[in-house]
Design a protein around this motif. Sequence first.
Motif, mmCIF file in Angstrom:
data_model
loop_
_atom_site.group_PDB
_atom_site.id
_atom_site.type_symbol
_atom_site.label_atom_id
_atom_site.label_comp_id
_atom_site.label_asym_id
_atom_site.label_seq_id
_atom_site.Cartn_x
_atom_site.Cartn_y
_atom_site.Cartn_z
ATOM 1 N N ILE A 144 0.842 -1.200 0.000
ATOM 2 C CA ILE A 144 0.000 0.000 0.000
ATOM 3 C C ILE A 144 0.877 1.250 0.000
ATOM 4 O O ILE A 144 1.781 1.371 0.826
ATOM 5 N N SER A 181 1.250 7.271 2.545
ATOM 6 C CA SER A 181 0.837 8.673 2.457
ATOM 7 C C SER A 181 1.800 9.604 3.164
ATOM 8 O O SER A 181 1.958 10.769 2.764
ATOM 9 N N ALA A 228 -4.383 3.611 2.480
ATOM 10 C CA ALA A 228 -3.340 4.448 1.882
ATOM 11 C C ALA A 228 -3.263 5.827 2.521
ATOM 12 O O ALA A 228 -2.240 6.511 2.390
ATOM 13 N N THR A 245 -2.732 4.352 -5.300
ATOM 14 C CA THR A 245 -3.136 3.009 -4.906
ATOM 15 C C THR A 245 -3.777 2.273 -6.074
ATOM 16 O O THR A 245 -3.541 1.073 -6.283
#
Length: 294
Positions: A65, A68, A150, A244
């Motif tokens: 993933i 962020s 994410a 993603t």
Amino acid sequence: MTILRSFPNPLRLLALACSATMLAACAATPVADTPRGSSPAASTTAPVPELRPGILAGYLAADAIPDSLALAPPPPAAGSAALAQDHAVMRAALALRGTPRFEQAARDADLDFPFAAGTFACTLGVRIDAERTPATYRLLRRSLVDAAMATRAAKERYQRARPFVENGAPTCTPDDEAALRGNGSYPSGHVAIGWMWALVLTQAVPAHTEALLARGRSFGESRAVCNVHWQSDILAGRFMAAGTFARLQSDAAFRADVAAASVELAAARTQGQAPDRDCAAEAAALAIPLPGVL
């Protein structure tokens, strides 16, 4: 109007379940996700694990993933032009309270299934549910988790306060305000989910690309209208969803579900499976503009 359930409710369990170690553990508890009576073409050969009862695992392992915290910049700093833009959009959004657009924002806030499966039903012109379109239903449930996860690292690091905490005005989901106060605003997980769904469905039904992307954008803007997200939260949520989605292209199970969804959505249109929403009311509400949003 019934108050619909918002981001923290279905995904509070997800947040508790989805540490890296627990994601690995979840894979050991598979459950079937093929509705009774579905066709083999719309089914997966392997059962889908659950993170918690009713919440399917995403397609991606924890280490696949996008991060962020590494990819999204910090939220706008005090005195910056970006923060001024956030406040300008907030003021425009507050003016929509009491309008059909505010009511639509409350509907868009509901991420619980089966209701959430119909978010793009009017855009596609077909009903989406577990019985009639099982692969699409599964695709939406699983990609929701990948998109939400994410955004998690940056949310936890920055713990940005939401607009209603600053301005004191109500949200479109008052029952969720207590939970939202403790849930970081940046990036928006809800927006990431909506933009992910728009991209996923565009891949499955490319003929509806413009309409799907427009609905994905309005879905994200509903978070500003609801008074629970800043514009910069929305933009960062879209960015994380796009990253993603790109990563999902390498996942075989995701590609198989997209292919199955494409077939069954085409069949649903041929069979005249009409949406179970008031599409005229939705279109009228979404036609009300939110000035200043990017």
